[in-house]
Motif scaffolding. Structure first.
Motif, PDB file in Angstrom:
ATOM      1  N   GLY A  47     -23.128  49.709  66.459  1.00 42.14           N
ATOM      2  CA  GLY A  47     -23.969  49.466  65.303  1.00 42.14           C
ATOM      3  C   GLY A  47     -25.244  50.282  65.460  1.00 42.14           C
ATOM      4  O   GLY A  47     -25.523  50.818  66.541  1.00 42.14           O
ATOM      5  N   GLU A  48     -26.010  50.381  64.390  1.00 40.48           N
ATOM      6  CA  GLU A  48     -27.220  51.207  64.399  1.00 40.48           C
ATOM      7  C   GLU A  48     -28.470  50.352  64.253  1.00 40.48           C
ATOM      8  O   GLU A  48     -28.515  49.450  63.412  1.00 40.48           O
ATOM      9  CB  GLU A  48     -27.165  52.216  63.249  1.00 40.48           C
ATOM     10  N   ILE A  49     -29.462  50.654  65.077  1.00 35.34           N
ATOM     11  CA  ILE A  49     -30.792  50.087  64.921  1.00 35.34           C
ATOM     12  C   ILE A  49     -31.693  51.267  64.570  1.00 35.34           C
ATOM     13  O   ILE A  49     -31.837  52.199  65.360  1.00 35.34           O
ATOM     14  CB  ILE A  49     -31.288  49.389  66.201  1.00 35.34           C
ATOM     15  N   TYR A  50     -32.252  51.241  63.367  1.00 32.44           N
ATOM     16  CA  TYR A  50     -33.061  52.354  62.863  1.00 32.44           C
ATOM     17  C   TYR A  50     -34.498  51.865  62.741  1.00 32.44           C
ATOM     18  O   TYR A  50     -34.790  50.945  61.986  1.00 32.44           O
ATOM     19  CB  TYR A  50     -32.519  52.823  61.525  1.00 32.44           C
ATOM     20  N   LEU A  51     -35.375  52.478  63.533  1.00 29.64           N
ATOM     21  CA  LEU A  51     -36.789  52.093  63.557  1.00 29.64           C
ATOM     22  C   LEU A  51     -37.629  53.220  62.969  1.00 29.64           C
ATOM     23  O   LEU A  51     -37.450  54.377  63.343  1.00 29.64           O
ATOM     24  CB  LEU A  51     -37.229  51.839  64.998  1.00 29.64           C
ATOM     25  N   VAL A  52     -38.532  52.877  62.067  1.00 26.33           N
ATOM     26  CA  VAL A  52     -39.444  53.861  61.494  1.00 26.33           C
ATOM     27  C   VAL A  52     -40.854  53.302  61.576  1.00 26.33           C
ATOM     28  O   VAL A  52     -41.107  52.148  61.235  1.00 26.33           O
ATOM     29  CB  VAL A  52     -39.081  54.211  60.037  1.00 26.33           C
ATOM     30  N   ARG A  53     -41.767  54.154  62.034  1.00 27.33           N
ATOM     31  CA  ARG A  53     -43.162  53.752  62.170  1.00 27.33           C
ATOM     32  C   ARG A  53     -43.928  54.066  60.894  1.00 27.33           C
ATOM     33  O   ARG A  53     -43.764  55.117  60.291  1.00 27.33           O
ATOM     34  CB  ARG A  53     -43.795  54.501  63.340  1.00 27.33           C
ATOM     35  N   TRP A  54     -44.738  53.122  60.494  1.00 29.15           N
ATOM     36  CA  TRP A  54     -45.624  53.329  59.352  1.00 29.15           C
ATOM     37  C   TRP A  54     -46.539  54.522  59.629  1.00 29.15           C
ATOM     38  O   TRP A  54     -46.819  54.853  60.776  1.00 29.15           O
ATOM     39  CB  TRP A  54     -46.508  52.122  59.133  1.00 29.15           C
ATOM     40  N   ASP A 119     -22.721  47.977  61.583  1.00 28.07           N
ATOM     41  CA  ASP A 119     -23.977  47.446  61.025  1.00 28.07           C
ATOM     42  C   ASP A 119     -25.088  48.480  61.094  1.00 28.07           C
ATOM     43  O   ASP A 119     -25.102  49.325  61.990  1.00 28.07           O
ATOM     44  CB  ASP A 119     -24.470  46.230  61.825  1.00 28.07           C
ATOM     45  N   VAL A 120     -26.030  48.378  60.157  1.00 21.89           N
ATOM     46  CA  VAL A 120     -27.273  49.149  60.223  1.00 21.89           C
ATOM     47  C   VAL A 120     -28.412  48.156  60.065  1.00 21.89           C
ATOM     48  O   VAL A 120     -28.488  47.440  59.066  1.00 21.89           O
ATOM     49  CB  VAL A 120     -27.355  50.225  59.119  1.00 21.89           C
ATOM     50  N   HIS A 121     -29.281  48.097  61.080  1.00 23.19           N
ATOM     51  CA  HIS A 121     -30.451  47.219  61.055  1.00 23.19           C
ATOM     52  C   HIS A 121     -31.689  48.100  61.017  1.00 23.19           C
ATOM     53  O   HIS A 121     -31.885  48.936  61.905  1.00 23.19           O
ATOM     54  CB  HIS A 121     -30.484  46.320  62.296  1.00 23.19           C
ATOM     55  N   ARG A 122     -32.519  47.914  60.000  1.00 21.12           N
ATOM     56  CA  ARG A 122     -33.726  48.726  59.842  1.00 21.12           C
ATOM     57  C   ARG A 122     -34.957  47.899  60.200  1.00 21.12           C
ATOM     58  O   ARG A 122     -35.096  46.762  59.751  1.00 21.12           O
ATOM     59  CB  ARG A 122     -33.849  49.231  58.405  1.00 21.12           C
ATOM     60  N   TYR A 123     -35.836  48.527  60.998  1.00 20.97           N
ATOM     61  CA  TYR A 123     -37.072  47.863  61.417  1.00 20.97           C
ATOM     62  C   TYR A 123     -38.270  48.764  61.159  1.00 20.97           C
ATOM     63  O   TYR A 123     -38.201  49.971  61.364  1.00 20.97           O
ATOM     64  CB  TYR A 123     -37.010  47.510  62.910  1.00 20.97           C
ATOM     65  N   GLU A 124     -39.351  48.133  60.736  1.00 19.19           N
ATOM     66  CA  GLU A 124     -40.617  48.820  60.520  1.00 19.19           C
ATOM     67  C   GLU A 124     -41.527  48.557  61.710  1.00 19.19           C
ATOM     68  O   GLU A 124     -41.616  47.426  62.181  1.00 19.19           O
ATOM     69  CB  GLU A 124     -41.319  48.291  59.266  1.00 19.19           C
ATOM     70  N   ILE A 125     -42.171  49.599  62.184  1.00 22.69           N
ATOM     71  CA  ILE A 125     -43.175  49.476  63.234  1.00 22.69           C
ATOM     72  C   ILE A 125     -44.520  49.743  62.576  1.00 22.69           C
ATOM     73  O   ILE A 125     -44.698  50.766  61.907  1.00 22.69           O
ATOM     74  CB  ILE A 125     -42.914  50.475  64.375  1.00 22.69           C
ATOM     75  N   GLY A 130     -54.984  45.648  66.640  1.00 23.16           N
ATOM     76  CA  GLY A 130     -55.128  45.852  68.071  1.00 23.16           C
ATOM     77  C   GLY A 130     -53.836  46.171  68.788  1.00 23.16           C
ATOM     78  O   GLY A 130     -53.821  46.390  69.984  1.00 23.16           O
ATOM     79  N   GLY A 131     -52.731  46.190  68.075  1.00 20.86           N
ATOM     80  CA  GLY A 131     -51.461  46.535  68.694  1.00 20.86           C
ATOM     81  C   GLY A 131     -50.391  46.731  67.635  1.00 20.86           C
ATOM     82  O   GLY A 131     -50.616  46.480  66.464  1.00 20.86           O
ATOM     83  N   PHE A 132     -49.247  47.205  68.048  1.00 18.52           N
ATOM     84  CA  PHE A 132     -48.151  47.391  67.123  1.00 18.52           C
ATOM     85  C   PHE A 132     -47.331  46.108  67.012  1.00 18.52           C
ATOM     86  O   PHE A 132     -47.319  45.279  67.909  1.00 18.52           O
ATOM     87  CB  PHE A 132     -47.220  48.515  67.598  1.00 18.52           C
ATOM     88  N   ASP A 133     -46.634  45.969  65.884  1.00 21.76           N
ATOM     89  CA  ASP A 133     -45.677  44.900  65.709  1.00 21.76           C
ATOM     90  C   ASP A 133     -44.434  45.493  65.061  1.00 21.76           C
ATOM     91  O   ASP A 133     -44.441  46.647  64.634  1.00 21.76           O
ATOM     92  CB  ASP A 133     -46.250  43.777  64.856  1.00 21.76           C
ATOM     93  N   ILE A 134     -43.393  44.715  64.999  1.00 16.99           N
ATOM     94  CA  ILE A 134     -42.112  45.175  64.474  1.00 16.99           C
ATOM     95  C   ILE A 134     -41.542  44.073  63.592  1.00 16.99           C
ATOM     96  O   ILE A 134     -41.673  42.896  63.908  1.00 16.99           O
ATOM     97  CB  ILE A 134     -41.166  45.534  65.654  1.00 16.99           C
ATOM     98  N   GLN A 135     -40.959  44.484  62.476  1.00 17.78           N
ATOM     99  CA  GLN A 135     -40.352  43.513  61.576  1.00 17.78           C
ATOM    100  C   GLN A 135     -39.150  44.147  60.881  1.00 17.78           C
ATOM    101  O   GLN A 135     -39.110  45.365  60.713  1.00 17.78           O
ATOM    102  CB  GLN A 135     -41.340  43.023  60.530  1.00 17.78           C
ATOM    103  N   PRO A 136     -38.175  43.308  60.488  1.00 17.07           N
ATOM    104  CA  PRO A 136     -37.047  43.853  59.733  1.00 17.07           C
ATOM    105  C   PRO A 136     -37.518  44.436  58.411  1.00 17.07           C
ATOM    106  O   PRO A 136     -38.437  43.910  57.775  1.00 17.07           O
ATOM    107  CB  PRO A 136     -36.144  42.636  59.487  1.00 17.07           C
ATOM    108  N   HIS A 137     -36.914  45.543  58.014  1.00 14.58           N
ATOM    109  CA  HIS A 137     -37.218  46.160  56.720  1.00 14.58           C
ATOM    110  C   HIS A 137     -36.397  45.446  55.657  1.00 14.58           C
ATOM    111  O   HIS A 137     -35.180  45.297  55.804  1.00 14.58           O
ATOM    112  CB  HIS A 137     -36.867  47.655  56.764  1.00 14.58           C
ATOM    113  N   LEU A 138     -37.067  45.003  54.621  1.00 12.69           N
ATOM    114  CA  LEU A 138     -36.353  44.259  53.551  1.00 12.69           C
ATOM    115  C   LEU A 138     -35.954  45.171  52.430  1.00 12.69           C
ATOM    116  O   LEU A 138     -36.518  46.106  52.083  1.00 12.69           O
ATOM    117  CB  LEU A 138     -37.241  43.138  53.023  1.00 12.69           C
TER     118      LEU A 138
END
Length: 138
Positions: A47-54, A119-125, A130-138
């Motif tokens: 499956g794929e985990i796709y992370l993209v940073r703001w 599966d493809v799971h997309r996450y936003e960074i 004061g730090g980074f966070d990560i959440q699922p992209h809706l």
């Protein structure tokens, strides 16, 4: 004069705002900032985990985001970049932490994800005070 000052403040604030990621056009993280090349190889059983940073506000623009999968550092993302990780089916933990400045005390912020083949799971960074966070992209 007042109108000019207000316009200047609005423009100044707009220049510092964060822009949500565009998963369709995010440039991939360069290979020299990917630490586990095996994760970049797709497969029918993965499956794929796709992370993209703001594209972060000014303060976060000078640091990279360290990306972790299952506790291992796998990539460093600059603003606006994306990273596609192809992982085996099962439960995984995706995390992110600040790289740069005084990041020793920053925790790795994590999310658990159950991945099945195809599966493809997309996450936003994103920068979160004061730090980074990560959440699922809706």
């Amino acid at each position: 004069m007042r109108r000019l000052i207000v316009m200047g403040l609005v423009l100044a604030c707009a220049g510092c705002s964060a822009v949500p990621p565009n998963f369709n056009s995010a440039p991939p993280v360069p290979a020299d900032r990917v630490f586990d090349q095996a994760l970049t190889v797709p497969g029918t059983e993965k499956g794929e985990i796709y992370l993209v940073r703001w594209t972060d506000a000014a303060g976060a623009a000078i640091v990279d985001a360290r990306v972790y999968i299952d506790g291992q550092r796998v990539a460093n993302l600059a603003k606006g970049e994306g990273f596609r990780a192809f992982v085996s089916s099962g439960n995984h933990t995706v995390g992110v932490k600040v790289l740069g400045l005084d990041s020793a005390e920053q925790p790795v912020r994590t999310r658990d994800v159950a991945v099945a083949a195809g599966d493809v799971h997309r996450y936003e960074i994103f920068w979160a005070g004061g730090g980074f966070d990560i959440q699922p992209h809706l």
